[in-house]
Design a protein around this motif. Structure first.
Motif, PDB file in Angstrom:
ATOM      1  N   ASP A  30      41.427  72.833  59.980  1.00 35.06           N
ATOM      2  CA  ASP A  30      40.989  71.602  60.621  1.00 35.06           C
ATOM      3  C   ASP A  30      40.041  72.002  61.741  1.00 35.06           C
ATOM      4  OD1 ASP A  30      40.875  69.211  62.065  1.00 35.06           O
ATOM      5  OD2 ASP A  30      42.748  69.689  63.126  1.00 35.06           O
ATOM      6  N   PHE A  31      38.745  71.876  61.481  1.00 41.81           N
ATOM      7  CA  PHE A  31      37.781  72.439  62.436  1.00 41.81           C
ATOM      8  C   PHE A  31      36.773  71.402  62.890  1.00 41.81           C
ATOM      9  CE2 PHE A  31      37.261  73.737  58.015  1.00 41.81           C
ATOM     10  CZ  PHE A  31      36.126  73.047  57.660  1.00 41.81           C
ATOM     11  N   PRO A  89      29.549  70.200  68.679  1.00 49.32           N
ATOM     12  CA  PRO A  89      29.991  70.967  67.516  1.00 49.32           C
ATOM     13  C   PRO A  89      30.031  72.459  67.836  1.00 49.32           C
ATOM     14  CG  PRO A  89      27.680  70.359  67.311  1.00 49.32           C
ATOM     15  CD  PRO A  89      28.194  69.663  68.538  1.00 49.32           C
ATOM     16  N   ALA A  90      30.847  73.176  67.071  1.00 48.88           N
ATOM     17  CA  ALA A  90      30.871  74.633  67.256  1.00 48.88           C
ATOM     18  C   ALA A  90      29.521  75.204  66.841  1.00 48.88           C
ATOM     19  CB  ALA A  90      31.979  75.247  66.425  1.00 48.88           C
ATOM     20  N   ASP A 115      38.782  76.404  63.654  1.00 47.97           N
ATOM     21  CA  ASP A 115      40.089  75.759  63.523  1.00 47.97           C
ATOM     22  C   ASP A 115      40.980  76.146  64.699  1.00 47.97           C
ATOM     23  OD1 ASP A 115      42.510  74.681  61.671  1.00 47.97           O
ATOM     24  OD2 ASP A 115      43.066  76.597  62.576  1.00 47.97           O
ATOM     25  N   PHE A 116      40.915  77.401  65.056  1.00 51.83           N
ATOM     26  CA  PHE A 116      41.745  77.889  66.152  1.00 51.83           C
ATOM     27  C   PHE A 116      41.319  77.252  67.479  1.00 51.83           C
ATOM     28  CE2 PHE A 116      43.596  80.844  69.167  1.00 51.83           C
ATOM     29  CZ  PHE A 116      44.805  81.171  68.568  1.00 51.83           C
ATOM     30  N   PHE A 117      40.000  77.226  67.728  1.00 52.94           N
ATOM     31  CA  PHE A 117      39.495  76.577  68.954  1.00 52.94           C
ATOM     32  C   PHE A 117      40.022  75.154  69.060  1.00 52.94           C
ATOM     33  CE2 PHE A 117      35.286  79.163  68.609  1.00 52.94           C
ATOM     34  CZ  PHE A 117      35.871  80.239  69.246  1.00 52.94           C
ATOM     35  N   LYS A 118      40.009  74.465  67.935  1.00 51.17           N
ATOM     36  CA  LYS A 118      40.355  73.044  67.954  1.00 51.17           C
ATOM     37  C   LYS A 118      41.849  72.819  68.130  1.00 51.17           C
ATOM     38  CE  LYS A 118      39.898  68.715  65.373  1.00 51.17           C
ATOM     39  NZ  LYS A 118      39.342  68.057  64.176  1.00 51.17           N
ATOM     40  N   ASN A 119      42.661  73.713  67.581  1.00 51.36           N
ATOM     41  CA  ASN A 119      44.088  73.407  67.510  1.00 51.36           C
ATOM     42  C   ASN A 119      44.995  74.207  68.434  1.00 51.36           C
ATOM     43  OD1 ASN A 119      44.361  71.382  65.209  1.00 51.36           O
ATOM     44  ND2 ASN A 119      43.008  72.948  64.346  1.00 51.36           N
ATOM     45  N   ASN A 120      44.546  75.355  68.886  1.00 50.93           N
ATOM     46  CA  ASN A 120      45.435  76.143  69.735  1.00 50.93           C
ATOM     47  C   ASN A 120      45.527  75.520  71.135  1.00 50.93           C
ATOM     48  OD1 ASN A 120      45.647  78.537  71.895  1.00 50.93           O
ATOM     49  ND2 ASN A 120      46.886  79.011  70.096  1.00 50.93           N
ATOM     50  N   TRP A 294      43.881  85.212  62.973  1.00 49.23           N
ATOM     51  CA  TRP A 294      43.789  83.956  62.224  1.00 49.23           C
ATOM     52  C   TRP A 294      42.491  83.889  61.413  1.00 49.23           C
ATOM     53  CZ3 TRP A 294      47.155  80.430  60.840  1.00 49.23           C
ATOM     54  CH2 TRP A 294      46.765  79.131  60.501  1.00 49.23           C
ATOM     55  N   ALA A 295      41.383  84.195  62.066  1.00 51.82           N
ATOM     56  CA  ALA A 295      40.084  84.157  61.382  1.00 51.82           C
ATOM     57  C   ALA A 295      40.060  85.171  60.236  1.00 51.82           C
ATOM     58  CB  ALA A 295      38.957  84.431  62.364  1.00 51.82           C
ATOM     59  N   THR A 296      40.661  86.334  60.478  1.00 51.76           N
ATOM     60  CA  THR A 296      40.661  87.370  59.446  1.00 51.76           C
ATOM     61  C   THR A 296      41.572  86.981  58.286  1.00 51.76           C
ATOM     62  OG1 THR A 296      40.343  88.971  61.239  1.00 51.76           O
ATOM     63  CG2 THR A 296      40.914  89.857  59.088  1.00 51.76           C
ATOM     64  N   TYR A 297      42.727  86.407  58.625  1.00 48.42           N
ATOM     65  CA  TYR A 297      43.647  85.932  57.584  1.00 48.42           C
ATOM     66  C   TYR A 297      42.921  84.960  56.660  1.00 48.42           C
ATOM     67  CZ  TYR A 297      47.739  83.689  55.461  1.00 48.42           C
ATOM     68  OH  TYR A 297      48.657  83.206  54.560  1.00 48.42           O
TER      69      TYR A 297
END
Lengths: 518, 369
Positions: A30-31, A89-90, A115-120, A294-297
């Motif tokens: 979700d980005f 936007p990113a 996604d991480f920026f948005k949700n963490n 997370w990005a690597t996963y």
């Protein structure tokens, strides 16, 4: 200085981007909308030197970073593959001339970051409001940092590069003196409203001593308005003097200086810029392992399950292998992060959690434990939202994991004059790792008193947890503090197990031992 | 293209060169990048200015690593104090991939780093040969230099992008825009030859650290001079009370005890030059490293005599590097300075420790001789 993003991607790239975005969404990522820009290597190095922001304020250290990056690139030592910045936007940058498989990999990786920026949760502090139309996050940091650039340039034009840049040097020496909790705290009560009680005779509410007035019409002459006001101001100033500032140790040293140091308007502007950017970058330092993991996963899964075609898989594997390479002297956040997520996903798929699991001591039973609950994906999404590196490692780094990943602690051996492996013992590894991640790897420093020795001196305290400060730098940082505070500054810390005071009074540096009562 | 960073970059270079902001000079550290030459790791100097912050002292802190090994095993290299830790995150998701670099590029880098002038070979044989090197690809050029593979690839890419590629009938027709040509750079290649004669004191007072310094320094001298001359020879002389010629390996390994007669090495060097290297055809570079102790003042006079009459007239420049050792008196460099005051053909340099290697290379090679 204006800057226009050239976001018109070549068609082939655009098609891949759209398809990768779709796959990522299908996986549940979700980005924010993401702009990709393709850059030649010199522009890439330039923007990387500015930490991703092409319009940042001018300072020589960006030039230094640029030189390092360009040399490294030109002489083939390394090259930057991608960059992405936390903005709405990113914005992400692709390196011109990379192979298509690299571009795909980078785009997949970027969607993981966004996604991480948005949700963490740690990144929620970078929100600058809500969009009135769609209720989404507003993070206009590209604009904000451009404004910062404009502010600094304005003062540079008026006062000269040398003056402003030298002051920035001092601010940068203090850049890491911020409070990670600060964004989550309620706003500090203002000075006026925090006054309570009247134990002190000079406390609020008491009028200053005035000359007796027998005829009302004479009042304005006997006690002229300016005089009364001056008396009131004096009283307030006295009260200020008596109250200890700050009331409790203050870890947002930069914020404290902004409020209390005798700053010129331009100095206040510059210090605010440095502080604001420090807080903006803080979440990234607090979640390096989680964010990269997370990005690597997700790039791994996207590439191998959806995106890479047969001809690309070998190149893909080679890149990923180099990203995940481990070294004996350092923790690779990409590697540690992805392995932890994989480990969590596997454990939650097999139901290896909860009371029953924790209490099971039968080795064989544990090994074959599989309740087929399939909660792995759900769990890692939850984890990516609610943790930072410290809590992530604290909660999910298990004894089995440390053994599987061959983690160990190392330390300096004085006798051999070299770094050596110390132990593979679980508790030791974990506590060493947590120690390193605490406060994003910075010592914990707070302001204790702004009127130390009742002479308006600044007293700071280092919360010592077994590791001393790098002493030769303490002196320089104290000088920088003095530059801002304009009065002597003192730091209480521990040096070689002895409580000590380190002090810069504007012309001389001194170190002395402190009694027990630090 | 002019970049916004140019201003900040120029500013940084000025600070490093000491044109502005003397207060920052003290924070300039010899940053380094590690490159590989074959199996060896070589260090490339990059200037770096530290911004002091409250940080942990490195050695007390330790860290966490990953991999094989048991308690007490050394960790390769120095993990560096909090290496990268404070930078972490300020540039999210910046991936860097390591690749190797060639020795030629390394030498160029060194030359640029130290602002070394190209050497002007002496004498009549200073004829310069030009040599083309293919260094890249461009879109225009003569047909003979067409890069078929690249051309094919860009044509293929275009056809795929346009959707006109048919896997069933894989015909690729390059258009003018698809053409790729090799591009080249012209390098000046001196055709003259040069010989490096390394001499080193191997008496007991030259310890491992001192020899390591000589080894690193001579590696860079070699690298740089190789870039300047087409044909290069190296000879090695070790001496204590007597001198002999050895190979490179022995040169760096030998450790003797006993006295030091520097003149023995200079005699051998002078003989070598007179016998093997006619000065009209060779550029001659004698380097001598020692900790500065000589047997007697009398021997030092002999040295000066040999230098003045036999070695210096034949050489481009005579270089003496004095490596500090805990035992040496360091007298010899003073003697040389005294006897050759203002002499163009002699360069002396003190190398106090590893950090001074770079400066010392600049001393030796910075004059372009």
């Amino acid at each position: 200085m204006s800057y226009v993003f050239q976001t018109e991607l070549p068609r082939e790239l655009r098609e891949h981007q759209q398809s990768i975005a779709k796959h990522a969404e299908a996986f549940g990522l979700d980005f924010y909308p993401t702009l990709f820009e393709v850059l030649p290597y010199d522009r890439m190095n330039e923007i990387a030197a500015y930490g991703g922001f092409p319009t940042r304020y001018p300072h020589w250290r960006f030039g230094m970073e640029y030189e390092r990056l360009s040399k490294s690139h030109e002489y083939g030592l390394s090259k930057i593959y991608e960059m992405v910045i936390n903005n709405t936007p990113a914005v992400a940058y692709l390196l011109e001339g990379n192979m298509m498989v690299d571009q795909k990999l980078v785009m997949a990786h970027v969607y993981g970051h966004v996604d991480f920026f948005k949700n963490n949760f740690a990144f929620s502090v970078t929100n600058q409001g809500r969009d009135p139309q769609d209720g989404g996050d507003v993070r206009k940091w590209v604009d904000t940092l451009a404004n910062h650039g404009a502010i600094v340039r304005k003062w540079t034009r008026r006062l000269g590069t040398e003056t402003v840049e030298t002051f920035i040097d001092a601010c940068l020496s203090l850049e890491n003196l911020i409070d990670p909790q600060q964004p989550f705290l309620p706003p500090a009560p203002s000075v006026a409203s925090s006054i309570d009680g009247a134990e002190d005779p000079t406390e609020a509410g008491q009028e200053p001593h005035l000359l007796p007035v027998h005829r009302d019409y004479m009042a304005g002459f006997i006690n002229p308005e300016e005089f009364v006001q001056a008396q009131r101001d004096k009283l307030t100033a006295e009260r200020e003097q008596k109250r200890k500032t700050p009331e409790a140790p203050e870890r947002d040293v930069l914020g404290f200086l902004l409020r209390h140091a005798p700053l010129q308007p331009w100095e206040r502007d510059v210090l605010s810029v440095v502080r604001r950017e420090a807080y903006y970058f803080l979440p990234q330092m607090q979640t390096k392992i989680m964010n990269e993991g997370w990005a690597t996963y997700w790039h791994s899964r996207l590439m191998t399950e959806r995106v890479a075609d047969g001809t690309e898989i070998v190149d893909y594997a080679e890149r990923t292998a180099s990203v995940l390479a481990t070294s004996k002297g350092n923790i690779n956040p990409y590697k540690l992060g992805i392995e932890l997520y994989r480990n969590i996903a596997a454990r939650w798929d097999r139901g290896q959690f909860g009371k029953e699991w924790d209490e099971c001591e039968d080795y064989d039973q544990r090994r074959h434990w599989d309740r087929r609950v399939g909660l792995g994906q759900k769990k890692i999404f939850e984890v990516r939202s609610l943790y930072n590196d410290v809590t992530f490692v604290d909660e999910f780094l298990t004894e089995d994991f440390v053994a599987d990943q061959q983690l160990f602690t190392f330390g300096w051996n004085r006798r051999n004059d070299r770094y050596e492996v110390q132990t593979r013992e679980f508790e030791a590894v974990k506590s060493q790792l947590l120690g390193q991640l605490t406060n994003a790897g910075n010592p914990i420093i707070s302001v204790l008193d702004s009127n130390h020795e009742n002479r308006g001196e600044l007293l700071l305290h280092h919360d010592h947890h077994g590791v001393d400060l790098k002493l030769e730098w303490v002196r320089e940082v104290l000088k920088a503090l003095h530059r801002v505070w304009q009065r002597p500054v003192e730091l209480h810390t521990v040096v070689e197990k002895k409580p000590s005071a380190l002090r810069w009074d504007g012309s001389a540096y001194a170190q002395r031992a402190l009694g027990k009562a630090v | 293209m002019s970049l916004k960073i140019d201003q900040d970059h120029t500013r940084f270079r000025k600070i490093v060169r000491g044109k502005i902001r003397d207060n920052l000079r003290q924070y300039i550290s010899k940053g380094e990048m590690l490159g590989k030459q074959g199996k060896d790791v070589v260090s490339i100097p990059v200037p770096h200015i530290d911004i002091p912050r409250f940080r942990f002292g490195g050695k007390q802190q330790g860290g966490v690593g990953q991999g094989e090994g048991e308690a007490g095993d050394p960790i390769g290299g120095e993990p560096g104090e909090g290496d990268g830790r404070d930078k972490a995150g300020s540039d999210p998701g910046q991936h860097a991939i390591e690749v190797e670099l060639s020795l030629e590029e390394l030498a160029d880098l060194l030359g640029e780093e130290l602002s070394l002038p190209n050497i002007k070979p002496k004498g009549k044989s200073a004829i310069v040969d030009q040599k083309e090197r293919y260094v890249g690809i461009r879109r225009v050029g003569p047909n003979s230099l067409r890069h078929f593979k690249r051309t094919f690839r860009s044509a293929l890419r275009r056809q795929i992008a346009l959707g006109s590629y048919d896997p069933a009938r894989p015909v690729i027709i390059p258009t003018r825009d698809d053409m790729r040509y090799r591009s080249w750079k012209t390098d000046d290649q001196p055709v003259t030859n040069a010989v490096l004669i390394y001499m080193m004191d191997v008496s007991g007072s030259m310890g491992d650290e001192q020899k390591e310094i000589v080894r690193i320094e001579s590696f860079w001298i070699d690298t740089w001079l190789r870039r300047q001359y087409k044909g290069i020879e190296t000879r090695f002389i070790i001496h204590d009370a007597a001198a002999r010629e050895v190979d490179r390996d022995t040169f760096f390994r030998t450790r003797e005890s006993g006295g030091t007669m520097i003149s023995s090495a200079y005699k051998l060097c002078a003989n070598m030059i007179e016998h093997d290297y006619p000065t009209t055809e060779w550029n001659i570079y004698p380097f001598h490293f020692s900790d500065g102790d000589n047997w007697s003042a009398e021997d030092t006079l002999t040295c000066v005599d040999i230098l003045r009459n036999r070695i210096i007239p034949a050489s481009n420049v005579f270089c003496y590097g004095q490596v500090d050792s805990p035992y040496g008196s360091g007298q010899f460099i003073k003697d040389l300075r005294q006897h050759f005051v203002g002499h163009e053909g002699v360069i002396v340099s003190e190398i106090a420790n590893r950090d001074r290697i770079v400066e010392s290379i600049r001393d030796f090679l910075g004059k372009g001789k």
